[in-house]
Scaffold this active site. Structure first.
Site, short mmCIF file in Angstrom:
data_model
loop_
_atom_site.label_atom_id
_atom_site.label_comp_id
_atom_site.label_asym_id
_atom_site.label_seq_id
_atom_site.Cartn_x
_atom_site.Cartn_y
_atom_site.Cartn_z
N ASP A 124 0.79 -1.23 0.00
CA ASP A 124 0.00 0.00 0.00
C ASP A 124 0.82 1.28 0.00
OD1 ASP A 124 -2.65 -1.04 -0.04
OD2 ASP A 124 -2.43 -1.64 2.05
N ASP A 185 -5.74 -4.40 -6.10
CA ASP A 185 -5.44 -3.05 -5.62
C ASP A 185 -3.98 -2.67 -5.92
OD1 ASP A 185 -7.21 -4.74 -4.14
OD2 ASP A 185 -7.50 -3.20 -2.64
N GLY A 243 -7.19 -18.24 -8.22
CA GLY A 243 -7.72 -16.89 -8.07
C GLY A 243 -8.86 -16.94 -7.08
N THR A 245 -11.29 -14.49 -3.91
CA THR A 245 -11.70 -13.17 -3.44
C THR A 245 -11.29 -13.01 -1.99
OG1 THR A 245 -13.49 -11.54 -3.43
CG2 THR A 245 -14.00 -13.73 -2.54
N ARG A 257 -15.05 -2.77 -6.79
CA ARG A 257 -13.85 -1.93 -6.65
C ARG A 257 -12.61 -2.62 -7.19
NH1 ARG A 257 -14.47 -0.66 -1.84
NH2 ARG A 257 -12.75 -1.63 -0.73
N TRP A 261 -10.11 -0.91 -9.76
CA TRP A 261 -8.64 -0.83 -9.64
C TRP A 261 -7.97 -1.30 -10.92
CZ3 TRP A 261 -8.30 2.36 -6.08
CH2 TRP A 261 -8.67 2.19 -4.75
#
Length: 407
Positions: A124, A185, A243, A245, A257, A261
């Site tokens: 982040d 993200d 893959g 979530t 979202r 992204w």
């Protein structure tokens, strides 16, 4: 003199009309930015303690639906949203030119400097530093800001794993996911690497960003171009495992979202590389998002929640996407570019309506964002990153109207 002023005003109106979409999709960008400035002033007033001082290490994070004052969190290495409020102030300063806002932006930016001086906690760092110091440097060219960005980019690069080809998003969650995890993200944090590589940093930083984008493009999307929130790779071999979530409804659904992204991230990757592969890919990722939007262009929190329409919206996803599409539209002259620009303006028109603006009820900009529904966190709330991308999108739209570069 009055005649000249009238002629200038008429020409400006004609120009603005030519740069706005058809009737019914309009948004008064200046009125919306004035609203943002008023809300910023309200927030600054609220943040002052009884003795009239502000703790600049405490950053606005959210206002839950039943409340009307900001919940603030201290700027720490694990508080990923701390860069958004300084970024909001920088955009407000860009619009208003107010010296008082610039001073507040500087003061709220300073507490994040420590992130450039410690090992990377997680991915982040781009959100934290490029939204704050990045916008600050863009507007002031303060050399100290530049060094903070360069140092932080080097820190972020330590999370890159060459065998995998991507940045490790959450080092603390390797065991939980069963391998090297890369979340969608993370695409947003590549912008800081590209910038650093072009502004005195190691050129290898851009190679990391490209590798990350390529591996993500290959494995973190389904055949229909909807995205997984998390891609998990074998730590030793780098092979793709699965893959899944983390914040969406299910492993096989399109979390709003997360897709936003992706749209934003690959727009940036195309801008920085001019590789047509990315321009082609981001259109496919965008189109599957746009074709499934509700009438007001603000998505439900997950496009595949079986309880739609009786589920929360996510204004933050709309803000992120609107900002991205305004930039993306400039790379696609003709019908496709107009389509994306008009879609962005529809999003901003809805977000700027009474349905989504906080108005007098709260000092934030927007209502109805969803943070982490599976964790029962920040549901139907005003959230700071929605505000950040909303004001960014408005500034970008203003730039387009005034025939300036979008960024």
């Amino acid at each position: 003199m009055k005649t000249k002023e009238l002629l200038f005003g008429a020409c400006l109106c004609m120009f603005t009309a030519c740069n706005m979409p058809e009737k019914g999709m309009d948004v008064d960008v200046y009125e919306a930015l004035d609203y943002c400035d008023a809300q910023v002033q309200r927030t600054l007033t609220e943040l002052k303690a009884a003795e009239g001082t502000i703790d600049y290490s405490m950053m606005p994070r959210n206002i839950m639906d039943s409340l009307n004052t900001w919940h603030c969190r201290k700027a720490t290495k694990d508080e990923w949203c701390s860069g958004f409020w300084p970024g909001v102030l920088w955009y407000d300063y860009e619009y208003t030119g107010k010296a008082t806002i610039k001073e507040e932006a500087e003061k709220f930016t300073e507490p994040l400097k420590f992130l450039s001086q410690i090992p990377a906690y997680d991915h982040d760092l781009g959100f934290l530093i490029f939204c704050s110091y990045g916008n600050g440097y863009r507007l002031t060219h303060n050399p100290e800001y530049k060094q903070v960005i360069l140092d932080t980019a080097d820190s972020l690069a330590t999370l890159f794993r060459p065998r995998v080809g991507t940045i490790l998003s959450w080092p603390r969650n390797i065991e939980m996911f069963g391998g090297h995890n890369t979340i969608m993200d993370n695409m947003i944090n590549l912008e800081m690497l590209f910038w650093a590589a072009k502004n005195g940093g190691n050129p290898y930083l851009a190679d990391i960003a490209v590798s990350h984008a390529d591996k993500t493009m290959k494995y973190q999307f389904r055949p229909d171009y909807t995205s997984y929130h998390v891609a998990v790779y074998d730590t030793l071999t780098g092979d793709f495992i699965k893959g899944v979530t983390h914040q969406g409804y299910a492993d096989n659904t399109m979390w709003a979202r997360g897709q936003a992204w992706a749209i934003y991230g690959y727009t940036v990757v195309y801008r920085e590389t001019l590789d047509p592969r990315y321009l082609d890919f981001v259109q496919k990722v965008t189109d599957v998002y746009l074709e499934r939007l509700p009438e007001d262009y603000v998505p439900y929190w997950d496009f595949d929640d079986p309880n739609i329409p009786n589920v929360p919206r996510d204004a933050s996803a709309a803000s992120v996407t609107a900002s991205a599409l305004l930039e993306l539209s400039t790379y696609l002259p003709g019908k496709k570019g107009e389509e994306y620009k008009n879609a962005a303006i529809k999003m901003l028109a809805s977000l700027s309506s009474d349905k989504y603006q906080c108005g007098k009820s709260k000092p934030a900009f927007l209502l109805h964002s969803t943070g982490h529904l599976p964790n029962n966190s920040e549901i139907d709330a005003a959230i700071i990153y929605a505000d950040y991308y909303y004001i960014e999108a408005l500034v970008r739209l203003k730039n387009l109207i005034e025939n300036k570069a979008v960024i």
